[in-house]
Structure formats: C-alpha cells, structure tokens
Design an enzyme around this catalytic site. Structure first.
Site, PDB file in Angstrom:
ATOM      1  N   CYS A 128      -5.266   3.528 -10.540  1.00 34.59           N
ATOM      2  CA  CYS A 128      -5.158   3.392  -9.102  1.00 34.59           C
ATOM      3  C   CYS A 128      -3.656   3.462  -8.850  1.00 34.59           C
ATOM      4  O   CYS A 128      -2.874   2.903  -9.617  1.00 34.59           O
ATOM      5  CB  CYS A 128      -5.713   2.048  -8.656  1.00 34.59           C
ATOM      6  SG  CYS A 128      -5.724   1.870  -6.875  1.00 34.59           S
ATOM      7  N   PHE A 141      -6.463   4.361   1.067  1.00 32.71           N
ATOM      8  CA  PHE A 141      -6.183   4.992   2.358  1.00 32.71           C
ATOM      9  C   PHE A 141      -5.304   6.212   2.195  1.00 32.71           C
ATOM     10  O   PHE A 141      -4.698   6.443   1.154  1.00 32.71           O
ATOM     11  CB  PHE A 141      -5.522   3.981   3.311  1.00 32.71           C
ATOM     12  CG  PHE A 141      -4.157   3.510   2.861  1.00 32.71           C
ATOM     13  CD1 PHE A 141      -3.036   4.334   2.985  1.00 32.71           C
ATOM     14  CD2 PHE A 141      -3.979   2.241   2.332  1.00 32.71           C
ATOM     15  CE1 PHE A 141      -1.783   3.900   2.569  1.00 32.71           C
ATOM     16  CE2 PHE A 141      -2.731   1.798   1.906  1.00 32.71           C
ATOM     17  CZ  PHE A 141      -1.625   2.633   2.030  1.00 32.71           C
ATOM     18  N   HIS A 162      -3.137   6.477  -1.263  1.00 35.32           N
ATOM     19  CA  HIS A 162      -3.453   5.360  -2.155  1.00 35.32           C
ATOM     20  C   HIS A 162      -4.913   5.477  -2.598  1.00 35.32           C
ATOM     21  O   HIS A 162      -5.821   5.245  -1.810  1.00 35.32           O
ATOM     22  CB  HIS A 162      -3.219   4.027  -1.423  1.00 35.32           C
ATOM     23  CG  HIS A 162      -3.583   2.812  -2.247  1.00 35.32           C
ATOM     24  ND1 HIS A 162      -3.986   1.636  -1.687  1.00 35.32           N
ATOM     25  CD2 HIS A 162      -3.603   2.610  -3.576  1.00 35.32           C
ATOM     26  CE1 HIS A 162      -4.251   0.748  -2.646  1.00 35.32           C
ATOM     27  NE2 HIS A 162      -4.033   1.315  -3.803  1.00 35.32           N
ATOM     28  N   MET A 182      -3.465  -2.327   6.090  1.00 36.01           N
ATOM     29  CA  MET A 182      -3.714  -1.437   7.185  1.00 36.01           C
ATOM     30  C   MET A 182      -2.962  -1.883   8.434  1.00 36.01           C
ATOM     31  O   MET A 182      -3.096  -3.015   8.876  1.00 36.01           O
ATOM     32  CB  MET A 182      -5.204  -1.433   7.468  1.00 36.01           C
ATOM     33  CG  MET A 182      -5.650  -0.261   8.241  1.00 36.01           C
ATOM     34  SD  MET A 182      -7.399  -0.349   8.387  1.00 36.01           S
ATOM     35  CE  MET A 182      -7.630  -2.098   8.506  1.00 36.01           C
ATOM     36  N   HIS A 198       2.595  -4.477  -6.660  1.00 42.84           N
ATOM     37  CA  HIS A 198       1.925  -3.231  -6.272  1.00 42.84           C
ATOM     38  C   HIS A 198       1.402  -3.256  -4.852  1.00 42.84           C
ATOM     39  O   HIS A 198       0.929  -2.252  -4.353  1.00 42.84           O
ATOM     40  CB  HIS A 198       0.777  -2.935  -7.229  1.00 42.84           C
ATOM     41  CG  HIS A 198      -0.486  -3.692  -6.909  1.00 42.84           C
ATOM     42  ND1 HIS A 198      -0.546  -5.060  -6.808  1.00 42.84           N
ATOM     43  CD2 HIS A 198      -1.748  -3.260  -6.650  1.00 42.84           C
ATOM     44  CE1 HIS A 198      -1.776  -5.426  -6.514  1.00 42.84           C
ATOM     45  NE2 HIS A 198      -2.535  -4.359  -6.404  1.00 42.84           N
ATOM     46  N   LYS A 249      -8.967   5.561   6.588  1.00 48.60           N
ATOM     47  CA  LYS A 249      -9.308   4.462   5.696  1.00 48.60           C
ATOM     48  C   LYS A 249     -10.605   4.752   4.962  1.00 48.60           C
ATOM     49  O   LYS A 249     -11.555   5.231   5.557  1.00 48.60           O
ATOM     50  CB  LYS A 249      -9.453   3.172   6.497  1.00 48.60           C
ATOM     51  CG  LYS A 249      -9.107   1.952   5.699  1.00 48.60           C
ATOM     52  CD  LYS A 249      -9.779   0.709   6.196  1.00 48.60           C
ATOM     53  CE  LYS A 249     -11.197   0.596   5.779  1.00 48.60           C
ATOM     54  NZ  LYS A 249     -11.469   0.607   4.353  1.00 48.60           N
TER      55      LYS A 249
END
Lengths: 151, 484
Positions: free
Chosen positions: B100, B207, B238, B384, B407, B483
């Site tokens: 990730c 997102f 991301h 967000m 992170h 999103k």
C-alpha cells in the site's frame, strides 16, 4: 459497545468497537449457526444483505485443524469469492461441522447474487479476516465467535 | 486496557523497558507528543509494540511512529529490523495490503487554470478509474500469463505496453520492480483475485486526489521535487495491491503458523507468525511478497495512466504538455533488505515497515540520483478533506527509526463510532462548501473516512519534523477527491 445487530433469540451478530478495523461477535445455538452469522456479518460490512437475492447457490467445503483456522478459512473463502466473481451472499446454511482424525470439516451452502451497484449498497470492502483477538467460546447454551476483519 | 510502563526519554521519545515482559529481546521505542501518546494509551498500540519486541533477531528496538494505532500483531505505524541470518520474516509486519503506498504527480497548471474545469476533471477521473467496493476493470483485463509477467517485472512491463512514460519506473521506490518476485510462489486464488483489479482504487481509506500546493516550507527542496510555487496543481494516488496482496498475506500467515511449530518460535500473538529469515518458508514469502509489491506499483502506474488520459480529455492537450510527472512512489507496507548501523556495526537487516514510509536521507545510494542532495520524497496523505504533506527523508531517521517516517494520520475513532458520529451526505456537503469535490459510490465509506475519525495529521508530521526523521517540505490541499 455494539452498533448494529441482528439477533434471533440468543443467536445473531453485532459489531464491537475497534479503532482501525471491524470487530465482529457472532452467536449461535450450535457452532454451525454461529458460523452462519459470522458469514452474514462479514457480508453486511460490504453491503445490505437484505437487498441481496439468493439467486446463485454454491456448495462450500472447508477443512482445518482447529476451530479458529476453520473460521478463518470459511470467511476467507467468501471474501475471495467476491473479488473473483463479484458475488455477495446473503443466506448461509452450514449443514455440518464434523471432526475426523484431527481434522475439522465444514459443509455449507451459500446463496447470493452478483453485486450490482444500481441495486445494492456499496459499503466497505473486506480485505481479509485476521486471527487478531479471535475467540471461539463454547457456552452452556451455544457458541460465541469473535474476530477482526481487515478493511 | 493493560497498562504498559513508559519512560519518557526525550520531548517526543518514549521507551517501553525491556524488563516489562519476560520474552522481550529489545525495548519498545515510541515517538509521539503527549496528545498522540494519550491516544495510543487508549488501545493496544503499546502492548503490540512490546509484542513486536519479542521477535527473534530484532535489533535496537521495536519502533512505533507518531501515527501509531492498534493493528493486528504489529501496531500500524510500526518498524522492526531483524538480522539477515538470525532474524525472522513476518508477513504480519508487512500487513495484508502489501505495498500500500502513495504516488505524487506534479503538473504545470495552477489552481486558477483548473478551477473552472475541476468538476469535469473529477467526473472524468471517477469514470475512468474504478473505485469502491469490488472495483474491477471491464476494459482492461489480463489473462493469467500476463498477470504473472506483470507481477514479475513490475512497472517496466506496463510501460512497454504503452501505459507509461519511459522515465516513470525510475521515479518509484525499487524502480517500480522489486527483485526476487517469483510467481511460482503464488496461490491460484491470489492470481484469480488479482486478475480484474489492476488499475482499481479499491475501498476504505484509498483515494485519488487533485490538490493544490498550499504552503511551502523548504523552497529549494520543493523545487528539486518539482514543486515550484503556491497553487501548483498536484495529483496524489493512494492505493495498494488489492485482493492480490491480501491473499498473499493470508496464504503465508497460514504457512508461517505451521512454521512457528516447526522452528519452535513462540510469540505472544498469532498474527506475528513468522519464520527464520533463511528458511524456505521465509524465502517463499519473499518471492510472493515481491510479486504483490510489483502488483501495487503497477496498480498505481495504471491509475497514473488513466489520470493522464483524463486530463488530456478534459483539457484537450497532450498530457506531457500538462506535466503529470511522477515525483516519487513510496511504499508504506513492505519488508526490505537494507543495511543499517547498529552499535557502530553495519548490519544487513530485514526492515519491516507496517504503516511506515522509508525516509532515506541525502546521500543514500538507494534513492534516485536527483534526490541525493535533498533526501527522498515522502508523502503523508491526510484524511479526506484535510491537507497532505510532502516531507524529505532526513539523517536522524537512520538513527531513530531504521530510516522511516509515519505514513498517515492514523485512526482515532472506530468505523462504527465514525458512522454514529457522521453521515456521508453531510460530510460530502460540508467539504463542498469548502470547495472540495468528493465523488464516491459509498456514502457509508465517506462517513467512516470522515476526517474527524483520524488523528490530526499536522501533529503527526510536526513530531516527525522535530525529531529530524522527515522534514516538512510542502503542504497540499485537496480540490477534488475520488474516494474508494
């Protein structure tokens, strides 16, 4: 603690608080029933299963060396199935969990349909089931399962 | 919650003494200010840090970063380095969402150029980049042989197929292709789960964001990163390795579960399951993990490709003329073989970063040449609707955190609690009032990811800056968000 729950008598599931992920408690009068609610709760994280018709039926068989691993593999099967075929299940019938020569064997039928964004709620994808805080408790009147889903 | 003893040894530095529990091989080391520490005391973060300190072959200390919060096995926001020979490899120290990470693109547009078309950009991105629950690509599906090639070769494989610019691979950690990837170590199910998911955002906290530069703290460093002034438009991606990586982790947790018995390793938590670094089980995991690492790089690469196409469509200009160059692509769930100095001796170690970003300082051979004078770029996504940060890796990271910084913001509210506190529609409306367009298929997801559910990312970044493990370079404010 709980937020949403679905119960039938002493059986059902509820979501407990956990900072990063989803913490589920599922109960049943039998181990089979507790496993059914564990599966239903997992699907509820992703969508409102009330809107998912039992259009497609699938037989599932899982083997594991202990109850925790059996629960892990059972839920993993359903989570992976969604990524592969797009099918979410809304009905679960665990027909039996039997032990033979140190191996537990679960047999089940699950029914559901392909997720359709037009008709079904899109909640949160489940990445995996974890062993974190996993418990399989046997009480006088049934079974309680607790586990964390990584989302 | 069990109380974990803590000794404050610096303004932002705390230690869990090795004497706390019998099996601890090293102390726990936690970096946080007082408020962040209070948050960590509220869940199992500190206990999990002390659990990690039990790993065979672990060096110096088990690190928890300022964004640390409870995970499973490892805390999220954790770093552990184990010996190359005598240490262990733990899939839980990498996590389910292998590689990730975050990729940042710069453009040569400014907010004023974008503003009139921002809605169209957001809608085009939303259409072209599949997001949300079960997101699959209908028009870009690979067969199994292609997927095997993609995970073995990484970003260069996509570039050869016209899904990138020649320089893109060199702008990623590991040049977008981690060595040692071995598709033979993958289960059938991992491959199946990956087939339709290359180029999808997924759900949860993932997102795709169009941003503008809001503040610049280090103009010279920013310039080296391609950030030239306020209001410049950037794009942040991301996401991770999707179901492919999740399955690799699940598969190898089971392998490690068995390996623990075989090698007689005992640890306080089943999710820490690991195997000796030189065992076949650990080697197999590394081969599969590298595939998932490459999958995630390719995922962000294909999203980049569709971002460029989207801008091209809206502005009717070749994407090269608009910029959309990759600054860097960083992984925050990964295990890597690196060399670190421990008590004056250079040692090869397996650095596990679970919710931690590599933050190598100026002069590091592992980072692209153009960043050797500044330190590597690090991206810390906000939640967000809040700002994200660009940092530069700094020298103290090598001493304090095995070359790592936080992170992200780190959750403080559970998803259930967030849903009780926020409604997706209201979150969307209030962001809109602040000029931020949010597009999503999941209003429930929007509530779960509301910024109020997270720690204050500025606080996390400030601790990192004060410690000198990652210095603040720029702040980016969202204009449009897709999103997952």
């Amino acid at each position: 603690m709980q937020t949403e729950e679905s119960t039938r008598g002493r059986a059902g599931y509820r979501f407990l608080d956990h900072t990063a992920d989803v913490y589920v408690e599922a109960r049943g009068a039998s181990l089979e029933e507790a496993f059914e609610y564990a599966a239903l709760a997992t699907m509820e994280v992703m969508t409102d299963t009330g809107k998912v018709a039992p259009a497609i039926e699938r037989s599932i068989e899982i083997e594991a060396e202990d109850r925790g691993s059996l629960l892990y593999k059972w839920l993993e099967e359903l989570i992976a199935e969604f990524d592969i075929s797009g099918v979410v299940y809304s009905r679960f019938h665990v027909t039996g969990i039997e032990e033979a020569e140190g191996t537990l064997r679960l047999k089940a039928v699950a029914a559901g349909e392909e997720l359709d964004p037009e008709r079904h709620d899109q909640r949160t994808g489940v990445k995996a089931v974890t062993y974190h805080m996993m418990e399989v408790e046997e009480q006088g009147d049934g079974y309680t399962l607790r586990f964390v889903l990584d989302v | 919650m069990e109380s974990v003893p803590l000794e404050r040894i610096g303004e932002d530095t705390w230690e869990i003494p090795v004497s706390f529990r019998d099996g601890m091989r090293v102390p726990g080391r936690v970096y946080a200010d007082e408020e962040l520490m209070e948050g960590m005391k509220g869940d199992r973060t500190l206990l999990q840090c002390s659990n990690v300190a039990h790993l065979p072959g672990i060096y110096k200390f088990a690190v928890t970063l300022p964004d640390g919060h409870e995970g499973y096995g490892f805390p999220i926001g954790g770093v552990a380095a184990t010996d190359y020979e005598e240490g262990v490899i733990s899939p839980g120290g990498v996590g389910y969402d292998i590689n990730c990470g975050v990729r940042l693109l710069t453009t040569n547009m400014d907010a004023g150029d974008l503003e009139p078309r921002v809605r169209a950009v957001a809608e085009t991105l939303f259409k072209r980049v599949p997001s949300g629950l079960g997101s699959q690509r209908k028009q870009f599906r690979l067969d199994e042989a292609e997927l095997r090639a993609l995970v073995e070769e990484g970003v260069p494989w996509l570039i050869e197929r016209g899904m990138g610019r020649p320089e893109d691979a060199g702008s990623c950690e590991e040049q977008g292709s981690m060595a040692g990837a071995d598709p033979e170590k993958l289960s059938k199910r991992a491959l199946q789960r990956g087939l339709a998911q290359v180029g999808t955002l997924g759900s949860g906290n993932h997102f795709l964001e169009v941003q503008r530069v809001d503040e610049i703290y280090e103009p010279e460093v920013a310039k080296a990163f391609g950030i030239h002034g306020l209001d410049q438009v950037t794009v942040m991606i991301h996401t991770g390795s999707r179901g492919f990586g999740h399955q690799v982790c699940s598969d190898y947790l089971k392998t490690m579960d068995r390996a623990m018995e075989k090698y007689r390793v005992q640890l306080p938590d089943r999710e820490l399951a690991c195997a000796p670094a030189q065992s076949p089980e650990a080697a197999d995991y590394r081969g599969a993990m590298a595939c998932a690492v490459n999958f995630a790089f390719c995922n962000r690469q294909s999203v980049t490709h569709w971002v460029r196409e989207s801008f091209q469509e809206v502005f009717r200009q070749p994407s090269e003329d608009l910029g959309l160059d990759i600054v860097y692509d960083v992984a925050h769930n990964i295990a890597k073989l690196e060399t670190h100095t421990v008590e004056g001796v250079n040692r090869r170690v397996w650095v596990h970063r679970k919710g931690a970003t590599r933050a190598f300082p100026p002069g590091s051979a592992e980072i692209p040449e153009r960043y050797r004078g500044t330190g590597q770029p690090v991206f810390i996504p906000g939640t967000m609707g809040t700002s994200s940060f660009v940092l530069a890796g700094a020298p103290r990271s090598m001493e304090l955190t095995f070359g790592s910084t936080p992170h992200g913001a780190g959750r403080v509210l559970s998803r259930s609690a967030a849903k009780r506190s926020f409604r997706g529609e209201e979150v969307q409306r209030s962001l809109r009032e602040r000029g931020i367009h949010v597009l999503t298929d999941s209003m429930v997801g929007l509530a779960e990811e509301a910024s109020g559910a997270y720690k204050n990312v500025e606080r996390v970044v400030d601790v990192s800056h004060r410690l000198g493990i990652g210095i603040k370079v720029a702040r980016l404010r969202p204009m449009a968000v897709v999103k997952g």
